[in-house]
Enzyme design. Sequence first.
Site, short mmCIF file in Angstrom:
data_model
loop_
_atom_site.label_atom_id
_atom_site.label_comp_id
_atom_site.label_asym_id
_atom_site.label_seq_id
_atom_site.Cartn_x
_atom_site.Cartn_y
_atom_site.Cartn_z
N LYS A 148 0.82 -1.22 0.00
CA LYS A 148 0.00 0.00 0.00
C LYS A 148 0.85 1.26 0.00
O LYS A 148 0.40 2.30 -0.50
CB LYS A 148 -0.93 0.02 1.22
CG LYS A 148 -2.14 -0.89 1.08
CD LYS A 148 -3.13 -0.67 2.21
CE LYS A 148 -4.32 -1.60 2.09
NZ LYS A 148 -5.19 -1.56 3.27
N LYS A 203 -5.92 -9.19 -8.15
CA LYS A 203 -7.20 -9.43 -7.47
C LYS A 203 -8.23 -8.39 -7.90
O LYS A 203 -7.89 -7.23 -8.10
CB LYS A 203 -6.98 -9.29 -5.96
CG LYS A 203 -7.30 -10.53 -5.18
CD LYS A 203 -7.20 -10.30 -3.68
CE LYS A 203 -8.49 -9.81 -3.10
NZ LYS A 203 -8.56 -9.83 -1.64
N LYS A 218 -11.61 -3.01 -4.99
CA LYS A 218 -12.34 -1.74 -4.89
C LYS A 218 -11.47 -0.58 -5.33
O LYS A 218 -11.96 0.45 -5.76
CB LYS A 218 -12.65 -1.43 -3.41
CG LYS A 218 -13.66 -2.29 -2.75
CD LYS A 218 -13.84 -1.80 -1.29
CE LYS A 218 -13.71 -2.97 -0.37
NZ LYS A 218 -14.01 -2.82 0.99
#
Length: 344
Positions: free
Chosen positions: A122, A206, A209
């Site tokens: 991240k 993956k 969102k």
Amino acid sequence: MSETLPEAYLGPQRVFSGVQPSGALHLGNYLGALVKFVALQERMECIYCVVDMHAITLWQDPAALASQTREIAAAYIAAGVDPTRAIIFPQSAVSGHAELAWIFNCVARIGWLDRMTQFKEKTGKNKQGASVGLYTYPVLQAADILLYKATHVPVGEDQKQHLELTRDIAGKFNNDFNAPGFFPLTEPMIEGPGARVMSLRDGQAKMSKSDPSDQSRINLLDDADTISQKIRRARTDPAPLPEAVAGLSNRPEAANLVGIYAAIAGMTDQQVLDRFGGKGFGEFKPALADLMVDRLAPVSDRMRRLIADPAEIDRILADGAARARAIAEPILEETRRIVGYVKL
Ligand code: TRP
């Protein structure tokens, strides 16, 4: 009493899981999490949290955070979670999460957190600019789980490392405070047909969102036309579908679409290939889109109706929070005593 053997946890079995209100829910969340949540409520006590405290480890617009929190609760219910059986609530409504997270911040080691791959993914090169909350995110997750002494946590593959950390924290707490078996060593429940739903644009990533491309995912609130169009445009290779599963091994996009079909239809990948092997995507994609629309339309209809009545959602969340507090409070009380806080 044995000093060396860890004593087994003897408390009740309990399920806890959480979803972040940081964006729209998609097919991967539905198949990988919500469908499992529904199945588990039949046989175990289940606590399903909307983890708004985790969401704010990255900047969230305050108005959007509140509406997305209600939206995740609506998705749980629309997917079939029964709020009179399972507990549905927002994390921030039970202050014990923050309190236990602090204690666990003092149990977990910096070296353990430095190994967390999700933080590295991240932050990339910008670690210095990340919030401290993002760094200790997995400690808060351990607190979520252990505040209820949850024994089982249904999550995606990507959360495996956070569950290992949860076990390490439980073990070190039990050991450091000489409280054998106080916190359970929680088991992840990762298996399941929808465990890994990949992006429609890249079979190696993956479904997420946070992917900037909306074409990469099927959102739970997408209408039938949007779903069909996204499936039609989903990336594939030119070859027809293979007859056997082995033929999917170097074809991540084909494998993903077959896996999605299988998960929705309750079939194995091979059963899907028994039906579509040798056929091209021109035939397979419309069948997949129809199946998906049939399955998701009732869920998104229910979700839309719930979202239209936020007061009703808040009533459900308040009831869930009260029931969550009732479980957490005695555990927290005992934890404070074990740590040595003065009881007033
Ligand atoms: N980290 C989880 C995710 O991103 C969300 C989460 C927070 C969670 N607390 C949890 C999942 C506790 C399971 C249990 O998916």
